[in-house]
Every structure is written in structure tokens, then in C-alpha cells.
Design an enzyme around this catalytic site. Sequence first.
Site, mmCIF file in Angstrom:
data_model
loop_
_atom_site.group_PDB
_atom_site.id
_atom_site.type_symbol
_atom_site.label_atom_id
_atom_site.label_comp_id
_atom_site.label_asym_id
_atom_site.label_seq_id
_atom_site.Cartn_x
_atom_site.Cartn_y
_atom_site.Cartn_z
ATOM 1 N N ASP A 23 1.102 -1.418 0.456
ATOM 2 C CA ASP A 23 -0.188 0.250 -0.231
ATOM 3 C C ASP A 23 1.359 1.089 -0.094
ATOM 4 O O ASP A 23 1.597 1.709 0.261
ATOM 5 C CB ASP A 23 -1.140 -0.193 1.163
ATOM 6 N N TYR A 28 -2.250 10.028 -3.228
ATOM 7 C CA TYR A 28 -2.173 11.080 -3.986
ATOM 8 C C TYR A 28 -1.571 12.130 -3.730
ATOM 9 O O TYR A 28 -1.179 13.183 -4.697
ATOM 10 C CB TYR A 28 -3.596 11.658 -3.769
ATOM 11 N N ARG A 60 -1.228 14.669 9.017
ATOM 12 C CA ARG A 60 -2.582 13.999 9.812
ATOM 13 C C ARG A 60 -1.382 14.216 11.240
ATOM 14 O O ARG A 60 -2.120 14.075 12.535
ATOM 15 C CB ARG A 60 -1.255 12.482 9.430
ATOM 16 N N ASP A 115 -3.811 2.024 -4.783
ATOM 17 C CA ASP A 115 -2.250 2.291 -4.522
ATOM 18 C C ASP A 115 -2.035 0.915 -4.439
ATOM 19 O O ASP A 115 -1.319 0.810 -3.104
ATOM 20 C CB ASP A 115 -2.271 3.057 -3.921
ATOM 21 N N GLU A 116 -3.220 -0.292 -3.614
ATOM 22 C CA GLU A 116 -2.616 -1.355 -3.589
ATOM 23 C C GLU A 116 -2.388 -2.712 -4.421
ATOM 24 O O GLU A 116 -3.173 -2.359 -5.475
ATOM 25 C CB GLU A 116 -4.020 -1.887 -2.709
HETATM 26 P P1 DGT Z 1 -2.237 5.717 3.791
HETATM 27 O O1 DGT Z 1 -2.496 4.663 2.710
HETATM 28 O O2 DGT Z 1 -3.396 5.711 4.905
HETATM 29 O O3 DGT Z 1 -1.255 6.118 3.852
HETATM 30 O O4 DGT Z 1 -2.929 6.692 3.283
HETATM 31 P P2 DGT Z 1 -3.716 7.143 1.380
HETATM 32 O O5 DGT Z 1 -3.537 8.128 0.776
HETATM 33 O O6 DGT Z 1 -2.511 6.463 0.508
HETATM 34 O O7 DGT Z 1 -4.885 6.246 1.160
HETATM 35 P P3 DGT Z 1 -5.923 4.812 0.684
HETATM 36 O O8 DGT Z 1 -4.668 3.600 0.502
HETATM 37 O O9 DGT Z 1 -6.940 4.659 1.703
HETATM 38 O O10 DGT Z 1 -6.264 5.381 -1.001
HETATM 39 C C1 DGT Z 1 -5.385 5.654 -1.893
HETATM 40 C C2 DGT Z 1 -6.095 6.858 -2.603
HETATM 41 O O11 DGT Z 1 -7.078 7.129 -2.490
HETATM 42 C C3 DGT Z 1 -5.841 8.122 -1.146
HETATM 43 O O12 DGT Z 1 -4.319 8.745 -1.313
HETATM 44 C C4 DGT Z 1 -6.536 9.229 -2.278
HETATM 45 C C5 DGT Z 1 -7.418 8.242 -2.026
HETATM 46 N N1 DGT Z 1 -8.714 8.113 -1.789
HETATM 47 C C6 DGT Z 1 -8.683 7.478 -0.166
HETATM 48 N N2 DGT Z 1 -9.534 7.306 0.061
HETATM 49 C C7 DGT Z 1 -10.789 8.337 -0.792
HETATM 50 C C8 DGT Z 1 -12.234 8.134 -0.698
HETATM 51 O O13 DGT Z 1 -12.773 8.255 0.227
HETATM 52 N N3 DGT Z 1 -12.859 8.915 -1.525
HETATM 53 C C9 DGT Z 1 -11.569 9.581 -2.668
HETATM 54 N N4 DGT Z 1 -12.794 10.008 -3.978
HETATM 55 N N5 DGT Z 1 -11.004 9.452 -2.711
HETATM 56 C C10 DGT Z 1 -10.209 8.331 -1.808
HETATM 57 MG MG MG Z 2 -2.388 3.629 0.859
#
Ligand code: DGT
Ligand code: MG
Length: 604
Positions: A23, A28, A60, A115-116
Site C-alpha cells: 500500500d 495522492y 496527519r 495504490d494497493e
Molecule cells: P495511507 O495509505 O493511509 O498512507 O494513505 P492513502 O492516502 O494512500 O490512503 P488509501 O491507501 O486509503 O487511498 C489511496 C488514495 O485513494 C488516497 O491517496 C486518496 C484516495 N482515496 C482514499 N479514500 C478515498 C475516498 O473515500 N474518496 C476518494 N475520492 N478518494 C479516496
Molecule cells: Mg495508501
Amino acid sequence: MDTSISVYNENDSEHSRCIIHMDVDCFYAQVEMLRKPMLRNVPLGIQQKNIVVTSNYEARKYGVQKCMLVSDALKVCPNLTLVNGEDLHDYRTASSKIFTALLGWKCPVEKLGMDENFIDVTNLIQEKLKTMNETSVTLTGHIYNEPSIECPCGCHNRLRIASQIASEMRKKVYDELGFTTCTGIAHNKLLAKLICPLHKPNDQTTIFPEHATSFMLSLTSVRSIPSIGTKTTEALISQKIITVRDLQETPLEELKKHFSSDMAVRLKALSLGEDSTPVKQSGKPLSIGLEDSFKTVSVKSEVEDKFSALLQRLLVLVREDGRIPVSLRVTLRKKDAKRLSSHRESRQSQISPSIFSLTNGVLTVTDAGQQKLLAIAMRLFNKLIDLTKPFHLTLVGLAFTKFQERMTGRSSIVNYLMNDISVQSVLNLSNDCDTSATSMDYSAVSPSSSTTTDHSDGEVEPSPKKPKKVNWIAKRRCLAKEEVASPSKLKVGELRLNSKELEKVSELRLNSRDRSLTPRASPARENMSDASDSMKDVVEDGACNVCPSYVDKEVFSALPDDMQQELKAMWKNPSSSAGVTRSSPRNVNKPKSNSIRKYFVPHK
Ligand code: DGT
Ligand code: MG
């Protein structure tokens, strides 16, 4: 800590796999920080509409959570820098680069969202073990509870090796693409995914099978289990099964009273951290779509504007994908004022592949083609909406849902050998697993939406060339003896290719690209039977004095010598050993490694 020895009595095969889940950290946000390094050290939020969909780890620290309202995020972090993340183009590009990097290990890689990725490294580890002398291996990264004794099936060492591979993968993604990632390493997908975020960001965690049950208890709510969605959670809660412990302790027979037998078994297994689902190699998505949601749209011209904007963006994605779409789907979310609810409806229509053209290998659509697509979208809209009554929409979506592979079109080997034959067969050569789509990514084939396929009316514009009866089949079939057609029946228009071979043919094409650009002189043939008839029509020619008339001589001369010889022999003397013979089926099953015949399999 549950170190129950009973798990060691389980069948060895239950621990035989090694799965890595990767992951990307604040995905983004990292894309934006890579684009603008000055964003690295400031709290950063990625905004879509009024939501912060993600934030970097700096933000965060202030309490900016994923999917927070922008107003709330600014309250907890007034100096939050916001970047608009509504255009997903760069995120998609980064996503596919990461996926491609992971393919380098030659293991099955399943893409999950943007991203997974899951990577099944079981076979790779088996290979490594053959050449390894050490009896114990060092684990890389964190471990969820140290084992008290080694599992006799050897899974601990295998997972330790997997942790080293995971570390190499993370290093490659960082060194080559700049992304920090987290990985989870386990003997199944469920545990690999769940253990992955334990040491975030930029780290990795391994779990051994004997700790599955106790680890699952740490999740508390059943909703935390990835495969359990909202509806199942509600159904479980209605049975007072709220926590993972509740689910673990509910007898299977009790679950079967409220769920189907299969579902009950699956739920029970999940609660115990068991998951036998395989890592399915991801391919191209089954559909490519975009949606736009809004408060309400009630005017037809506004809908057309929305479609027009979506279409522009969709065509960029299709161009990147490279396949020629042959079906367009429109999705609407209608607001039902009386019931205060909304529901989705979809309708799709075939579209002519001739709307698209390949110019120097790049998919293009003329302005007129775009107008046609827009007209088709509006016609589908008219079918979904009764314009004599008011309507209220909260979402419109456009998706290309079926594709003609490029390999079946102009770049197929048939077209190297034929002067001008358009191949109209539609076939999805992509892997059968769809990418599990996230909100604004490739639209998933949604079982909940009412999708109707519309083949009926004039949306399918007549093709300038008549369809040819060409069946391209992506999977290799082993030919039974009786299927081995006599060479005289070996019609070029009835060849079958398997997908691996397609890649080779593609290479072949690249090698002869300059020649393929030579204008094709002959008029289009009406159909494949013409082509097959012409198999008998052997013409004299300096370069190929036995070539059938439909063969493009220049392209033929670009083929490697041995292939030319083989084809010539086949055309000259169809019953010779160079052709496909009944007497030597061995030749068919084991073609020479560089034989062009391996690309050609006679149609049944
Ligand atoms: P992490 O993995 O906790 O370090 O943070 P992220 O940002 O990688 O979160 P992740 O892996 O759950 O989701 C990957 C990307 O998908 C994130 O950067 C933005 C997008 N994303 C996540 N959740 C949502 C959502 O509920 N709605 C939308 N439109 N995009 C989302
Ligand atoms: Mg992620």
C-alpha cells in the site's frame, strides 16, 4: 498471545502460500509532493470537492484525517496547504508505474484500487529455497508476535524470505519512482492486507499463521474485515454479532440460519483470519469510465455539457489504454423527490470502432467522431429519461465498456500478410479480473446498477468495410489430431493466436514497422472467404513466387528468412512437412522455436 499448537496440525498446504500486500503511503499526497518537492515539509491535504481525500503525514500530525471536510481540516490545521486532486490522471499514471515495477518479480500481481497490490511470491520462494543452504533466515521489518516454536511446515522461513522480497520491492518502488510504501506479509491475502498498516508509514510487518486468530481479535468491529461490507455488517449486527470475537464465537450452524451456507462458512473463516482466495493477475480494466456527481441537474442542455466534459477526459484515458472501444455506457443517478432517495440506471450501446483511428500507433478521434459519441450518449440519455416529465439527476457517468484489442485490428499479423482487410471481430483479450475500482477511478462493472445493452438502433453506424468472419481467440487450444486441418484449409483469416504469442507478434510488427507504413494498394476485400479463396490464387513474384495474392509482398519480405521459407513451403506444397500435416501432428504441437506456424493454428 495465542501460540496454540493446534494450528500445526492443520494441513500444510494451508500455510503454503506467501502473499505480500503493498500500500502506498498517502498516495495522492506523495504524487503531489513528487511533483512539487516544496510541498514535502508542509502539512498537505488533497481536496476533491469539499473533502480532503487524503493528507501527507505532516498534516496527519495535526489530526487531518482522510475524508475529512475541508472546513474541519482547516480547523485542526489552519496552515494546511490544499491541492486540488480532482484530476486523477497523474495518480493513475503513478499507479500503473508501480504495478509495472512489481511485475518485475515475475509473480502474479493483483491490483486493488489505485495504490494497493497483492503479490503472490510463493513460487519465487520455492525457487529460492532450492538454492539456499541456510536453515534459518532473517526476517526483514517488523513481526506481529514472535513465534514460540517453528511451524513444522516451514512457513516461518518462507515468510521470512517473503519479508526480504517485500523489502526489495519497497526499495525498488522508492528508488525508481520515489514512493514510500508499506507492506504486509502473510500466508493469505486477508492477513497480508490487514497487517500491512501496522507500522505506517514506510515500513513492513509480517505475521505468522499461528497468530491469525489472535490478530483478528484486535480488529474489534466485523466491519474492519475487508470483505465484509455495509449490508453484511448490518445483517450481522441484527444478529447481535458486532465484534470479530462475536463472529469467531458464533457457531457455524447458527450463522447458516441467517446466511447462505457458503456465506456462513466464508464469514466464519474470515473471522479466524483464513482466506484461500488466490492472487489474480490483473490485466486491463473491463471498462474505463468517469462519473461526475453534483447537487442536481434538471436541464437537458446541462446534461449534454456534463457528458461533453466527461467525454473529453475519457478520451484521454482511452488513448492511454490503447484499446479501441466498441461500447459506450451512460449512467445516471436519478433523484426521486417523492421517496427522497436516488437510484442509478445505465444503458449502453455498441459504437462503431471506425469512430476511432490509429495514427502512428496512437488512438485518435476526430471532432466529428466526438460529436457522434456525444450524440450516442444523448440518445441513451433520452432513453433513460422521460423528457415529458421533470427530472433531477445527481450524477452522470460515461464509460467505454467493451474493447476491440489493437492486436485484432491493424497490428495483427493477418494485416501484415494481407493487403487490406479490416478485422471487425470484438474480443476482450484482457485478463478476466477487473481492477477493483475506487470512487473516481475506472468504473467497476456494478452489479447494483441496472445496465441494459442496447444493440437495437442506428447508434451503430455502418462500417465502411463489411465485418469479416474472423475469430480471434486469446487462449491457446491444444489441437486434437482431427482438428489439424489440411493445409488447404488453413485460412489466414481463421488463425488463432494466444496472448503470449500476440506479444511476440507485436514485436514482429515493431521490427517491420517502417514497412507497415507503406501505403496499401489493394482495395479492401469484401470478406474473409474472399481471402481464403485467394489462398489458391498463387501469383508469380520475384520476392515470393508462391505468395497468395492477398499477401503484402513488402511485409512478407520483412519476415525473417526462416519464416519466409516456411510460409513459402506451406503455400507451395500444402501437404509438405512445412505445412500442417495430419501425418505429423508432433510438428504442430512442437513447432520450431522460431517458427511462424506457432502463431497460426487452423480454425476448427
Ligand atoms: P495511507 O495509505 O493511509 O498512507 O494513505 P492513502 O492516502 O494512500 O490512503 P488509501 O491507501 O486509503 O487511498 C489511496 C488514495 O485513494 C488516497 O491517496 C486518496 C484516495 N482515496 C482514499 N479514500 C478515498 C475516498 O473515500 N474518496 C476518494 N475520492 N478518494 C479516496
Ligand atoms: Mg495508501
